[in-house]
Design an enzyme around this catalytic site. Structure first.
Site, PDB file in Angstrom:
ATOM      1  N   LYS A  45      -6.542   4.418   6.538  1.00  0.00           N
ATOM      2  CA  LYS A  45      -6.213   3.342   5.587  1.00  0.00           C
ATOM      3  C   LYS A  45      -7.348   2.993   4.628  1.00  0.00           C
ATOM      4  CE  LYS A  45      -2.617   2.871   6.039  1.00  0.00           C
ATOM      5  NZ  LYS A  45      -1.675   4.006   5.753  1.00  0.00           N
ATOM      6  N   TRP A  50      -5.140   8.810  -1.539  1.00  0.00           N
ATOM      7  CA  TRP A  50      -5.664   8.723  -2.915  1.00  0.00           C
ATOM      8  C   TRP A  50      -6.638   9.889  -3.158  1.00  0.00           C
ATOM      9  CZ3 TRP A  50      -7.965   3.397  -4.861  1.00  0.00           C
ATOM     10  CH2 TRP A  50      -7.916   3.363  -6.245  1.00  0.00           C
ATOM     11  N   TRP A  78      -4.879  17.607   7.495  1.00  0.00           N
ATOM     12  CA  TRP A  78      -5.737  17.105   8.567  1.00  0.00           C
ATOM     13  C   TRP A  78      -6.019  18.260   9.516  1.00  0.00           C
ATOM     14  CZ3 TRP A  78      -2.549  13.743   6.040  1.00  0.00           C
ATOM     15  CH2 TRP A  78      -3.032  12.452   5.797  1.00  0.00           C
ATOM     16  N   HIS A 101      -9.972  12.440  10.200  1.00  0.00           N
ATOM     17  CA  HIS A 101     -10.241  11.023  10.485  1.00  0.00           C
ATOM     18  C   HIS A 101     -11.307  10.885  11.568  1.00  0.00           C
ATOM     19  CE1 HIS A 101      -7.238   9.199   7.997  1.00  0.00           C
ATOM     20  NE2 HIS A 101      -6.191   9.483   8.729  1.00  0.00           N
ATOM     21  N   SER A 131      -4.197  -3.190   5.925  1.00  0.00           N
ATOM     22  CA  SER A 131      -3.359  -2.033   5.635  1.00  0.00           C
ATOM     23  C   SER A 131      -2.853  -1.404   6.938  1.00  0.00           C
ATOM     24  CB  SER A 131      -4.174  -1.026   4.812  1.00  0.00           C
ATOM     25  OG  SER A 131      -3.386   0.055   4.418  1.00  0.00           O
ATOM     26  N   TYR A 186     -13.553   2.728  -1.874  1.00  0.00           N
ATOM     27  CA  TYR A 186     -12.202   2.420  -2.381  1.00  0.00           C
ATOM     28  C   TYR A 186     -12.307   1.391  -3.513  1.00  0.00           C
ATOM     29  CZ  TYR A 186      -7.338   0.672  -2.113  1.00  0.00           C
ATOM     30  OH  TYR A 186      -6.044   0.287  -2.389  1.00  0.00           O
ATOM     31  N   LYS A 251       0.313  -1.968  -1.471  1.00  0.00           N
ATOM     32  CA  LYS A 251      -0.151  -2.861  -2.551  1.00  0.00           C
ATOM     33  C   LYS A 251      -1.223  -2.207  -3.406  1.00  0.00           C
ATOM     34  CE  LYS A 251       0.926  -7.457  -0.926  1.00  0.00           C
ATOM     35  NZ  LYS A 251       0.368  -8.784  -0.640  1.00  0.00           N
TER      36      LYS A 251
END
Ligand code: A3P
Length: 287
Positions: A45, A50, A78, A101, A131, A186, A251
């Site tokens: 998250k 992106w 991944w 991750h 998130s 971010y 969002k």
């Protein structure tokens, strides 16, 4: 469903069991990098999807074919997930692009021998929490988050997928050597996407014209990625990801934690943050 139903522990951290069967984790551990591989590394998250849009566009010099024809999970797969085993990654031309991750100390043996290029993306942990809270309502392979207080306790204790945010960020900030790692925030992508695209291009040694940089940044805007079926997870069945609860591209802002956390929860979060990050010298975009 609960953590006990859906997760297993791998090197001390929870991973969704269905996506990470033992043979995929073995595949991950045995994976052999090439020096020109590009690895997108994130705590969940933090801006993974992106970056999976930006990096292929930079590598293609702005040609949109990869992001228009290949879903993000196959475009920049991944390495630890089950699909990695069936994608014939050895046959992909260089530069190959992957995602993980995992923390730095969980990298396969080949990582420290080969030192592929890493783009490590970080995000304000209060927004990561927010998130992840909403995503946990949406994805059936994630444990139900329950009450915000309960989920906050789990998050701050690292009892969520991929473990503690603090351990993750510190492991990558302390990565040795670090000259193969580009640190991206971010919040900087929100503030100056064109600048970050240019920085990524410089790091990947892929010179881009100003027009190409502009075009890539435009394509990677939240509103445009939301329309890309190869990046908005609309190809995933609702049984796995019920986007009527929350869209994957939900969002896309900095500061949404203000809509979820109470003043008391913020105070608690900040106190833990201060304690856990007290030895970290890095200047974060959100501080
Ligand atoms: P929100 O839930 O806060 O909206 P990841 O890809 O690592 O799982 O992260 C998902 C988060 O990144 C979501 O945050 C998602 O909306 C946000 N995101 C994805 N693409 C984005 C973009 N182009 N601009 C801004 N935020 C984006």
């Amino acid at each position: 469903m609960t953590e006990a139903d859906l997760y297993k522990r791998y090197k001390g951290v929870y991973v969704p069991a269905d996506l990470h069967p033992p043979q995929s984790l073995k595949f991950y551990e045995d994976f052999t990098f090439r020096p020109d591989d590009i690895l997108v590394v994130t705590y969940p998250k933090s801006g993974t999807t992106w970056t999976q849009e930006i990096v292929p566009l930079v590598v293609s010099g702005g040609d949109p074919t990869p992001v228009e024809t290949v879903p993000n999970w196959d475009r920049v797969p991944w390495l630890e997930e089950n699909r990695a085993m069936i994608l014939s990654l050895e046959d992909r031309p260089s530069p190959r692009m992957f995602t993980t991750h995992f923390r730095h100390d969980m990298m396969p043996a080949s990582y420290s021998q080969v030192k592929p290029k890493v783009i490590y993306v970080m995000r304000n942990p209060k927004d990561v929490f927010t998130s992840l809270y909403h995503y946990s309502e949406t994805a059936s392979f994630l444990a139900n988050p329950g009450a915000t207080d309960d989920f906050l306790k789990k998050f701050l204790d690292g009892q969520v997928i991929f473990g503690s945010w603090f351990d993750h960020v510190k492991s990558w900030l302390n990565a040795e050597p670090s000259d193969n790692v580009l640190y991206v925030a971010y919040e900087d992508m929100i503030k100056d996407l064109k600048g970050v695209v240019a920085e990524v291009a410089r790091f990947l040694e892929k010179p881009l014209s100003s027009e190409a940089t502009e075009m890539i940044a435009e394509r990677c805007l939240f509103k445009n990625m939301k329309k890309n079926p190869m990046s908005n997870y609309s190809l995933v069945p609702a049984e796995l990801m019920d986007q009527s609860k929350n869209p994957f591209l939900r969002k896309g802002i900095a500061g949404d934690w203000k809509n979820l956390l109470t003043a008391e929860q913020v105070e608690h979060f900040d106190a833990i943050y201060k304690e856990k990050m007290k030895d970290v010298k890095y200047k974060f975009a959100w501080d």
